[in-house]
Design an enzyme around this catalytic site. Structure first.
Site, PDB file in Angstrom:
ATOM      1  N   GLU A   1      -3.117   9.919   9.000  1.00  0.00           N
ATOM      2  CA  GLU A   1      -4.131  10.035   7.972  1.00  0.00           C
ATOM      3  C   GLU A   1      -5.465   9.204   8.444  1.00  0.00           C
ATOM      4  O   GLU A   1      -6.088   8.681   7.608  1.00  0.00           O
ATOM      5  CB  GLU A   1      -3.634   9.332   6.786  1.00  0.00           C
ATOM      6  CG  GLU A   1      -2.222   9.813   6.243  1.00  0.00           C
ATOM      7  CD  GLU A   1      -1.804   9.284   5.058  1.00  0.00           C
ATOM      8  OE1 GLU A   1      -1.862   8.069   4.778  1.00  0.00           O
ATOM      9  OE2 GLU A   1      -1.188  10.006   4.161  1.00  0.00           O
TER      10      GLU A   1
ATOM     11  N   CYS B   1      -0.690   8.343  -4.151  1.00  0.00           N
ATOM     12  CA  CYS B   1      -1.765   7.600  -4.236  1.00  0.00           C
ATOM     13  C   CYS B   1      -3.198   8.313  -4.831  1.00  0.00           C
ATOM     14  O   CYS B   1      -3.771   7.792  -5.613  1.00  0.00           O
ATOM     15  CB  CYS B   1      -2.154   6.858  -2.718  1.00  0.00           C
ATOM     16  SG  CYS B   1      -2.191   8.054  -1.433  1.00  0.00           S
TER      17      CYS B   1
END
Lengths: 644, 644
Positions: free
Chosen positions: B308, B405
């Site tokens: 990521e 998230c």
């Protein structure tokens, strides 16, 4: 038409002779050493009881030995080479020793699963390996006049016919190839059963009670493992090996590309022998699907590495293109059958396209490195699938593969290239390809020698000298390739009308030394792909004659993604005798971003703040890429739009 | 400058109010239900001894509960909502019950590895979760005036300071976030140790004897597993969590994008409190690297799904762009710190770009579907990484993620959006964003109310009404966004000179009702990317005002790959009140292949045989894509070259 045999033809060509020589001098030895090192030959020694040990490698490894042998024998047909002959003799003797008394021969099953022979047709390649043995045997007979390997082949063929013939249980091979080999063996021996068996294999694929399907659902009854990828959600999908429908009902080229090509080739051979027009129509339909939907501009086929297969219409990714070198070979041999069956020049055009591009790219200039898969674009970061298989998915050709089909396939094709050039039937002599060569054929009972000088693929000039044993009237058919313009043909000094993309048919009385002079132009052609091809949108490929070009980073003043070619720009054509063993290069005009606009280093700015400038980039033949170190490469390059 | 607090500001804006309302009415409840279903809240109940069971989910699941709580409290700050208040109260009470006597609080460790606390900083997120608790606690205090959750936070902060403070062993978090939260807690409580600890965490990343590095090499000493991806060939590579060098020596934005943003934000907060100019210079350098090398035109960051993370310069793939929604949030909050520190408008411009595009795209119009990763192109076959993770790599927003998230991050940002609009210092009132709103701030001891009406992002018009409690002289700084042209600003009727991309500073005596009228144009801008961006070569993005546009297949007469936009063509700008809850659309001129040229179905043909025709395609705001079913989408669209 019937192709000329290798004993009656030879190549003498500025382009091809050095390449074939490289295969003879380097590739043949290089591959032989790998066969030894990898245990492929030792497997036969163990099966023959001449050595101890375990079977090494994959279950199809015998086929690589046979394919090498076939290629080596083609060289022995035209050249004497004591060392090569000795290796061939030893190998033939070894193969014969490995054969079982009932004719069975497959070292994997003999050494690993002797009780499970013929139980796993869908995965384990026994019939495929047998086919390559048959082809090697016929080449061996032609090269040496000896029948030792043909005897092995017929013993195995008889064994197979007992099992798969009229009284057998009538399965079909999971990997085709034996069909065309059985027809070859029929032609060699006159044994009708071989042709019948080939026809059976062609006609019983896709049966509702397919043996391949049965095996996929009954892993407990078969040797080794079953393929799980041919069953999805409990449903059988036989497309992978063209078992989804009877061949005569198939509308699209499907599945593993090499398997498909070998099947269609075998079907073509059957049709040649049986005169089955329905089968020819099926093959023409499949050819249309392939060439109008599922083929790279290089002639490469099978776009996906998953299953090495055809995918959907217009799905032709460049960076991950599979375009297996062996599939290119398969297309070339299939197209020869279609050419024989239909006498239409388009099949020879596609042979030519595939030969100069998709196939030749598979071999390094020095003859010892190979592409298994052939990308049509290489980015600066290398092959996107590299981590998945660094050997098959690399920025450079590799020395060997666990599955070594391609390194053993290219030699046998190039060593027998002369057989592709000419063909004849009762009344006509066909000149299918513009390749410097000489051949002797019999037309209408007249023995005719034909000599060809050619400057293909760099220039559209060829000169044929026809010498019949005595003056004779027959037709000579000369292929005028589709990519020629300004064609002029004179026959014994007389101008003749010729159309690109067709055969020029000249029927006359020929006398010794009559010349046909072909002259034309190879314009630089900027090729567009069908708008449905997502991967080529906005881009052009560049072709001149049969040669498809590419750009390599080192020949460009800018990274390749920055270029926008100008199809209406100037192109400078030049022949460079040093570069890549001699190639014609194309200097192309292109637009690139004006660097000063970006001098401050912004990541984004309005188009209105930017300008472009013109530059020149050198294109090289696609087949020659990756011979000068790792580099980025593109076949399809962004281009300015055609005018409204 | 100091941002306005949520108690002193509110949004009333045609664009934002409905969106914030959707988050309040739908997202907050939707996410709460997922927290319950997934056991995230139950984990606290078990840790509190109020229920039996095993810890559920991932080791960072507490953070999602805290983030939801923070967002919910922001809504409670401005609106009373008995039902929401009840859920908040229950949750706060539950969290307090779960806390251990020594202040420790992390349900994963309490329930799964109670003996291994603080042993695995590099993977297991204890400090990260603590940071989110601190943020929730401060929001809770602001919303309710109660200190119950702040007490929990300070107990945990004290516990952490004992372990990591001057006398502790001084590790740093593997996932940053606690730094900015500690500064918040310092501001809330005045406790210097919290600021010191934040400073420590900022300054001790990349220490030669990094604790994170130690853990990676000593998996036997830590809870859970070590990351193997931070060790390559035996060498530690701490870039993933910005531990490769001391922050002050870092030159490039590296590693996990969310981690990086949270670190830089925390560092900015430390600098705000300490006046550390060196640290500000470091952040400015990193910002330049990000915005000039490693950021999508939407403001999205972190191009690779592997880790990521940020990758190399100009590596901005479109189909596989990660551009995590949380990273967009991180960039927005980091830019607020830079804006506070430097008072330069470019940081607010980037906030605006990121907010309207990279962040907003993460949330469906109905507020209950989320993109974790945000592609900048979707092909007709869907997401190329779909098979790897159908949840994160989908053609449509998803309802939930194991790592949740993003769904918990967007609400807390949008619920507190009012705090981004205004700021003040001793002598100035800053209007950072053009968003309809009202706020009360104190400037130079004068209480000033400012009301803003704005037609952003569709039109460049805003009107501010300034009402000081009594006439007062101070500076008002109004940001003139970089994407405006034809700017006219009148202050109390008087024309004033203003420059796009800068703050307009107006120092004068203000009296109640003084108006600032801002008017300008939002031209349609065709944006080019730096020529080094391979994925945007030959293409343009389209922007108008802060809004980046995209094309969806359903708005195009042709598949998107066939389009070539004409930056010099006509563009029709229209506001459609129905479409996508009301958007301004752009009808763009484009070239497409003339279909009649391809009527016969050829796969390839010479460019000279093909022509193009003009057509029109409708562009929609990028944030609105994938709200009308699965479809192809492009931000970067092939375009004709700029003129020479």
């Amino acid at each position: 038409m019937k192709p000329v045999s290798l004993t009656d033809a030879s190549i003498d060509d500025d382009f091809w002779t050095p390449r074939i020589q490289t295969v003879r001098d380097s590739t043949i030895d290089f591959v032989y050493d790998r066969l030894v090192e990898s245990g492929r030959i030792e497997n036969f020694r163990i099966a023959a009881g001449e050595a101890d040990g375990d079977f090494q490698g994959r279950f199809y490894n015998d086929s690589d030995v046979y394919k090498w042998l076939e290629g080596a024998c083609y060289f022995l047909t035209t050249d004497s080479d004591a060392d090569l002959r000795e290796r061939v003799d030893e190998l033939v003797s070894l193969i014969a020793s490995a054969q079982e008394a009932d004719g069975y021969l497959n070292t994997y099953f003999q050494l690993v699963e002797p009780e499970q022979k013929w139980t796993n047709l869908h995965v384990l390649h026994e019939l495929y390996c047998a086919g390559h043995l048959f082809e090697a045997a016929i080449a061996h007979s032609e090269a040496t006049g000896e029948d030792s390997l043909v005897k092995v082949a017929t013993a195995l063929a008889d064994h197979i016919d007992e099992r798969f013939g009229p009284d057998g249980y009538r399965g079909v091979p999971g990997h085709e190839g034996i069909e065309l080999a059985l027809v070859k063996l029929y032609r060699e021996t006159g044994e009708q059963r071989y042709l019948d068996l080939a026809e059976h294999f062609v006609d019983h694929r896709g049966d509702p009670d397919s043996r391949l399907k049965y095996e996929a659902f009954h892993p407990e009854e078969i040797a080794g493992d079953a393929y799980d990828h041919v069953v999805e959600d409990g449903e059988y999908d036989g497309r992978y090996f063209q078992d989804h429908a009877p061949l005569r009902e198939q509308e699209t080229v499907e599945g593993h590309a090499v398997r498909a090509m070998y099947l269609y080739t075998g079907a073509g051979d059957v049709a040649i022998e049986t005169g089955d027009d329905e089968l020819v129509a099926v093959l023409e339909r499949l050819w249309e699907n392939m060439t109008e939907r599922r083929m790279y501009v290089t002639g490469g086929i099978g776009s996906s590495h998953e299953g090495e297969r055809f995918t959907g219409d217009y799905d032709l990714p460049n960076e991950t293109s599979y375009a297996e070198t062996c599939a290119a070979l398969g297309s070339i041999i299939w197209n020869r059958r279609l050419l024989q069956l239909t006498r239409e020049a388009k099949y020879a055009d596609l042979q030519s396209r595939t030969l100069y591009n998709a196939l030749l790219a598979g071999l390094s200039l020095d003859g010892t490195r190979f592409f298994y898969a052939n990308p049509h674009e290489m980015g600066p970061e290398g092959h996107p699938l590299h981590d998945e298989d660094p050997n098959r998915f690399a920025a450079q050709r590799q020395g060997w593969f666990q599955t070594a089909c391609c390194p053993t396939n290219v030699p046998r094709l190039l060593a027998s290239l002369a057989t592709q050039v000419y063909a004849s039937d009762d009344s006509s002599l066909y000149v299918n390809h513009h390749i410097g060569s000489e051949a002797t054929v019999v037309v209408d009972d007249t023995t005719v020698t034909v000599e060809q000088e050619s400057s293909f693929p760099w220039d559209a000039e060829s000169c044929l000298t026809v010498t019949p044993a005595q003056p004779a009237t027959f037709e000579l058919a000369l292929r005028i390739p589709e990519w020629c313009t300004d064609v002029s043909v004179t026959v014994a000094g007389e101008e003749t009308e010729a159309t690109p993309g067709e055969f020029l048919h000249v029927e006359r009385e020929w006398t010794a030394g009559d010349k046909i002079v072909f002259e034309g132009s190879f314009p630089v052609t900027f090729v567009r792909a069908n708008p449905n091809v997502r991967s080529a949108s906005g881009a052009v490929a560049v072709q001149r004659g049969p040669v498809v070009y590419c750009l390599e980073g080192q020949d460009s003043p800018r990274p390749l993604h920055q270029l926008r070619l100008l199809p209406d720009g100037d192109t400078v054509v030049d022949h460079d005798h040093e570069l890549l063993d001699g190639v014609t290069t194309l200097d192309l005009d292109a637009l690139v971003p004006e660097e000063s606009c970006w001098a401050g280093g912004p990541l984004y700015q309005p188009d209105s703040e930017t300008t472009v400038e013109t530059t020149t980039v050198r294109a090289i033949p696609y087949y020659g890429w990756a011979n000068r170190g790792e580099d980025e490469m593109r076949v399809w390059v962004d281009a300015e739009s055609s005018q409204l």
